[in-house]
Motif scaffolding. Structure first.
Motif, PDB file in Angstrom:
ATOM      1  N   SER A   1     100.141 106.794  93.831  1.00 43.69           N
ATOM      2  CA  SER A   1     100.908 106.981  92.606  1.00 43.69           C
ATOM      3  C   SER A   1     100.728 108.378  92.023  1.00 43.69           C
ATOM      4  O   SER A   1     101.365 108.717  91.037  1.00 43.69           O
ATOM      5  CB  SER A   1     100.503 105.936  91.562  1.00 43.69           C
TER       6      SER A   1
ATOM      7  N   GLN B   1     103.896 100.721  88.002  1.00 47.82           N
ATOM      8  CA  GLN B   1     103.541 101.183  86.658  1.00 47.82           C
ATOM      9  C   GLN B   1     102.863 102.546  86.709  1.00 47.82           C
ATOM     10  O   GLN B   1     103.164 103.443  85.913  1.00 47.82           O
ATOM     11  CB  GLN B   1     102.622 100.170  85.972  1.00 47.82           C
ATOM     12  N   ASN B   2     101.955 102.706  87.662  1.00 47.99           N
ATOM     13  CA  ASN B   2     101.250 103.989  87.793  1.00 47.99           C
ATOM     14  C   ASN B   2     102.193 105.107  88.228  1.00 47.99           C
ATOM     15  O   ASN B   2     102.036 106.259  87.798  1.00 47.99           O
ATOM     16  CB  ASN B   2     100.082 103.851  88.758  1.00 47.99           C
TER      17      ASN B   2
ATOM     18  N   VAL C   1     105.392 105.270  87.436  1.00 52.12           N
ATOM     19  CA  VAL C   1     106.150 105.598  86.224  1.00 52.12           C
ATOM     20  C   VAL C   1     105.347 106.583  85.381  1.00 52.12           C
ATOM     21  O   VAL C   1     105.864 107.620  84.940  1.00 52.12           O
ATOM     22  CB  VAL C   1     106.479 104.324  85.411  1.00 52.12           C
ATOM     23  N   LYS C   2     104.079 106.276  85.163  1.00 53.87           N
ATOM     24  CA  LYS C   2     103.232 107.147  84.339  1.00 53.87           C
ATOM     25  C   LYS C   2     103.071 108.527  84.968  1.00 53.87           C
ATOM     26  O   LYS C   2     103.075 109.545  84.270  1.00 53.87           O
ATOM     27  CB  LYS C   2     101.873 106.489  84.110  1.00 53.87           C
ATOM     28  N   SER C   3     102.938 108.568  86.277  1.00 53.75           N
ATOM     29  CA  SER C   3     102.769 109.837  86.980  1.00 53.75           C
ATOM     30  C   SER C   3     104.004 110.720  86.856  1.00 53.75           C
ATOM     31  O   SER C   3     103.897 111.918  86.576  1.00 53.75           O
ATOM     32  CB  SER C   3     102.461 109.546  88.455  1.00 53.75           C
TER      33      SER C   3
ATOM     34  N   ARG D   1     106.333 110.460  84.571  1.00 58.03           N
ATOM     35  CA  ARG D   1     106.485 110.803  83.150  1.00 58.03           C
ATOM     36  C   ARG D   1     105.609 112.002  82.807  1.00 58.03           C
ATOM     37  O   ARG D   1     106.051 112.936  82.141  1.00 58.03           O
ATOM     38  CB  ARG D   1     106.116 109.602  82.290  1.00 58.03           C
ATOM     39  N   GLN D   2     104.377 111.980  83.278  1.00 63.22           N
ATOM     40  CA  GLN D   2     103.454 113.080  83.023  1.00 63.22           C
ATOM     41  C   GLN D   2     103.953 114.378  83.667  1.00 63.22           C
ATOM     42  O   GLN D   2     103.946 115.433  83.043  1.00 63.22           O
ATOM     43  CB  GLN D   2     102.055 112.738  83.545  1.00 63.22           C
TER      44      GLN D   2
ATOM     45  N   SER E   1     106.846 115.657  81.671  1.00 65.03           N
ATOM     46  CA  SER E   1     106.452 116.138  80.339  1.00 65.03           C
ATOM     47  C   SER E   1     105.725 117.478  80.401  1.00 65.03           C
ATOM     48  O   SER E   1     105.697 118.212  79.419  1.00 65.03           O
ATOM     49  CB  SER E   1     105.595 115.096  79.620  1.00 65.03           C
TER      50      SER E   1
ATOM     51  N   ASP F   1     108.655 111.132  72.974  1.00 63.92           N
ATOM     52  CA  ASP F   1     108.087 109.908  73.547  1.00 63.92           C
ATOM     53  C   ASP F   1     108.918 108.683  73.202  1.00 63.92           C
ATOM     54  O   ASP F   1     109.027 107.752  74.003  1.00 63.92           O
ATOM     55  CB  ASP F   1     106.652 109.690  73.050  1.00 63.92           C
TER      56      ASP F   1
ATOM     57  N   GLU G   1     110.233 102.679  80.049  1.00 65.85           N
ATOM     58  CA  GLU G   1     109.559 102.538  81.337  1.00 65.85           C
ATOM     59  C   GLU G   1     109.912 101.203  81.977  1.00 65.85           C
ATOM     60  O   GLU G   1     109.972 100.185  81.302  1.00 65.85           O
ATOM     61  CB  GLU G   1     108.048 102.642  81.159  1.00 65.85           C
TER      62      GLU G   1
END
Length: 168
Positions: free
Chosen positions: A34, A89-90, A92-94, A96-97, A100, A107, A112
Motif C-alpha cells: 500500500s 483502506q491503506n 486510499v490513505k497512501s 491521498r497523502q 496532498s 480535507d 474515501e
C-alpha cells in the motif's frame, strides 16, 4: 471536482472542474503493498505530469474550486476479505497523502472508498484474455456468484472466491 478511482494495483485519478473538464492519472501498487512508490511502473513520472496539468488547470480562470475528491481503492483477490479491505483502506490513505504533498485540496472534500477486491476490473481482464484456462466458467462464476454469503450458522464466507478456487 477531483475524482480519484483506485483499482486493482492500478489507480486512476480523474480531475474535473464544474465545466466537466477532466484529466486522469494511473498509479500502480505492488501486489500486497500500500506504500506509494514513485519508482514503480513510472508512478512518479505520471504523478508529476498529472500535477503539472492540474496546476495549469487550476490557473485557468474558469476553474472555480475543488468540491469533491473521491478516492477509491481496490486490490486483487489474494488474501482474505478482511485483509483486502484493510489493504484497500491503506492504499486510499497512501494515494491521498501522495496527492496532498503535491496539490492543495480541502480535507472536507475527500470521500474515501475502500472497495476490497476489484471484481469488475478482474472480470474485464479475464474477459479480454482468451488464454485464461476455463475462461467461460470463471466469467460465469464472477458474474453470477455473490462475493460474500452468510451461512445458516451466521458465519460469513467468501463464496465467489471459494467457487473460483473449487469450481463449485
Amino acid at each position: 471536482i477531483i475524482v480519484v478511482l483506485l483499482l486493482t494495483n492500478l489507480y486512476i485519478a480523474e480531475a474535473k472542474d464544474d465545466k466537466q473538464n477532466s484529466d486522469t492519472l494511473e498509479v500502480h501498487f505492488r501486489q500486497g503493498a500500500s506504500a506509494w512508490d514513485p519508482t514503480y511502473k513510472e508512478n512518479g513520472r505520471r504523478m508529476e505530469e498529472f500535477v503539472n496539468r492540474f496546476r495549469k488547470f487550476h490557473k485557468d480562470s474558469t476553474f472555480r474550486q475543488i468540491t469533491k475528491i473521491q478516492i477509491s481503492a481496490g486490490c486483487s483477490p489474494e488474501g482474505t476479505w478482511e485483509y483486502n479491505q484493510k489493504l484497500s483502506q491503506n492504499r486510499v490513505k497512501s494515494i491521498r497523502q501522495a496527492l496532498s504533498e503535491q496539490i492543495e485540496f480541502p480535507d472536507s472534500a475527500v470521500v474515501e472508498n475502500a472497495i476490497g477486491i476489484n471484481w469488475d476490473l478482474l472480470y474485464k481482464f479475464v474477459s479480454e484474455d482468451t488464454d485464461v484456462p476455463f475462461r467461460d466458467e470463471v466469467l460465469h462464476i464472477m458474474q453470477n456468484s455473490p462475493e460474500l454469503h452468510t451461512t445458516s450458522d451466521g458465519n460469513t464466507m467468501e463464496l465467489r472466491k471459494k467457487r473460483l478456487i473449487w469450481n463449485n
